[in-house]
Design an enzyme around this catalytic site. Sequence first.
Site, mmCIF file in Angstrom:
data_model
loop_
_atom_site.group_PDB
_atom_site.id
_atom_site.type_symbol
_atom_site.label_atom_id
_atom_site.label_comp_id
_atom_site.label_asym_id
_atom_site.label_seq_id
_atom_site.Cartn_x
_atom_site.Cartn_y
_atom_site.Cartn_z
ATOM 1 N N ASN A 7 1.861 -5.036 -10.386
ATOM 2 C CA ASN A 7 0.993 -4.717 -9.194
ATOM 3 C C ASN A 7 -0.341 -5.202 -9.644
ATOM 4 O O ASN A 7 -0.665 -5.426 -10.842
ATOM 5 C CB ASN A 7 0.987 -3.139 -9.088
ATOM 6 C CG ASN A 7 0.082 -2.667 -7.790
ATOM 7 O OD1 ASN A 7 0.026 -3.451 -7.021
ATOM 8 N ND2 ASN A 7 -0.742 -1.652 -8.207
ATOM 9 N N HIS A 13 -4.478 -4.278 -8.870
ATOM 10 C CA HIS A 13 -5.315 -3.096 -8.441
ATOM 11 C C HIS A 13 -6.637 -3.657 -8.631
ATOM 12 O O HIS A 13 -7.279 -4.260 -9.358
ATOM 13 C CB HIS A 13 -5.010 -2.193 -9.276
ATOM 14 C CG HIS A 13 -5.957 -0.797 -8.993
ATOM 15 N ND1 HIS A 13 -5.508 -0.015 -7.725
ATOM 16 C CD2 HIS A 13 -6.910 -0.485 -9.139
ATOM 17 C CE1 HIS A 13 -6.578 0.962 -7.573
ATOM 18 N NE2 HIS A 13 -7.125 0.834 -8.240
ATOM 19 N N MET A 50 0.924 -1.226 0.122
ATOM 20 C CA MET A 50 0.038 0.120 -0.114
ATOM 21 C C MET A 50 0.926 1.080 0.122
ATOM 22 O O MET A 50 0.504 2.434 0.542
ATOM 23 C CB MET A 50 -0.839 -0.151 1.148
ATOM 24 C CG MET A 50 -1.697 -1.247 1.378
ATOM 25 S SD MET A 50 -2.733 -1.484 -0.145
ATOM 26 C CE MET A 50 -4.035 -0.272 -0.056
ATOM 27 N N ARG A 51 1.941 1.320 -0.716
ATOM 28 C CA ARG A 51 2.871 2.458 -0.711
ATOM 29 C C ARG A 51 3.206 2.568 -2.349
ATOM 30 O O ARG A 51 3.271 1.563 -2.839
ATOM 31 C CB ARG A 51 4.154 2.235 -0.087
ATOM 32 C CG ARG A 51 4.016 1.859 1.451
ATOM 33 C CD ARG A 51 3.834 2.973 2.181
ATOM 34 N NE ARG A 51 3.555 2.699 3.720
ATOM 35 C CZ ARG A 51 3.443 3.692 4.576
ATOM 36 N NH1 ARG A 51 3.279 4.999 4.252
ATOM 37 N NH2 ARG A 51 3.277 3.338 5.775
HETATM 38 C C1 GRF Z 1 -6.157 -6.474 -2.841
HETATM 39 O O1 GRF Z 1 -7.338 -6.308 -2.983
HETATM 40 C C2 GRF Z 1 -5.303 -5.922 -3.713
HETATM 41 O O2 GRF Z 1 -5.853 -5.480 -4.927
HETATM 42 C C3 GRF Z 1 -5.104 -4.631 -2.954
HETATM 43 O O3 GRF Z 1 -5.129 -5.061 -1.552
HETATM 44 C C4 GRF Z 1 -5.922 -6.014 -1.411
HETATM 45 C C5 GRF Z 1 -4.641 -6.713 -0.654
HETATM 46 O O4 GRF Z 1 -5.024 -7.890 -0.375
HETATM 47 N N1 GRF Z 1 -3.874 -3.663 -3.547
HETATM 48 P P1 GRF Z 1 -4.087 -9.293 0.010
HETATM 49 O O5 GRF Z 1 -3.067 -8.355 0.975
HETATM 50 O O6 GRF Z 1 -3.417 -9.780 -1.119
HETATM 51 O O7 GRF Z 1 -4.758 -9.971 0.966
#
Ligand code: GRF
Length: 263
Positions: free
Chosen positions: A156, A158, A134-135
């Site tokens: 990535n 998304h 998340m960065r």
């Molecule tokens: C997922 O929906 C991904 O697309 C988003 O954050 C969520 C993370 O899920 N960026 P995880 O950590 O893989 O369970």
Amino acid sequence: MKKIRIGALISGSGSNLQAIINACEAGHINGEMVFVGSDNPAAYGLVRAQNHGIPVFVVDYGAIIRSHKLEPGKTRLPADFCLEGIRARQTLFAQEVDPVKTEFFLKTRVAAEDALLQNMTGHAFDLVVLAGFMRNLTPYFIDHVNPDPLRPRIMNIHPALLPAFPGVDGYGDTFRYGCKVGGCTVHFIDYGEDSGPIIGQRSFPICPEDTLENVKKKGLELEWQLYPECIQLFAEGRLACVPTEITHPDGRKSTRLIVKIKA
Ligand code: GRF
């Protein structure tokens, strides 16, 4: 064919990480996970990685940001850091955004990214997958990992059908907007936010009785299929990034890197 070496960066539960590890172990991805890094010391994904004997490391972004607020002079920046060069290349913020804020952002993130790169040094890798990381990454990190811009190596996932709803809450934004279809996207990252070349997308219907919770559930289940499939295309050498000239409706021309999937 030689297995690709995959490194992952995560922030949270790591369910995508788990799907990728499982796909490697089942032979659906011709690859192996060689490291897992996190910006969050409490990420459950670290436990998942350790359960599979995968080396892990943490770079605590929160601590770096807090310490920079208190004593900016103590933040350790790499010798090759050039604020103006990175500010000019990044497209996360418009160039006219408050220069003080941009400087704070870039210095703290580059300090953290330098620590990520140092941790990654001991693990040779072919691909870095962001799996719920998340960065936003700056051009500093991206250029170190991608010496050849035509052969990007950072993917990535998304939780929206890009280019709609970039940012941190793709499923939430899709749901609140009243979309009748949601989805997920796997892409290579570039210098912007969720703006890089698209590799694959999957969609699902949003029905009147759906809640945000089950929209997320439907989406995540597709993510777990889509991400390993896209990684396997990379492992097979089937992803070509082609600079493509685009003519916009107003006649303006620009060049965009587009992924072509080779047969
Ligand atoms: C997922 O929906 C991904 O697309 C988003 O954050 C969520 C993370 O899920 N960026 P995880 O950590 O893989 O369970």
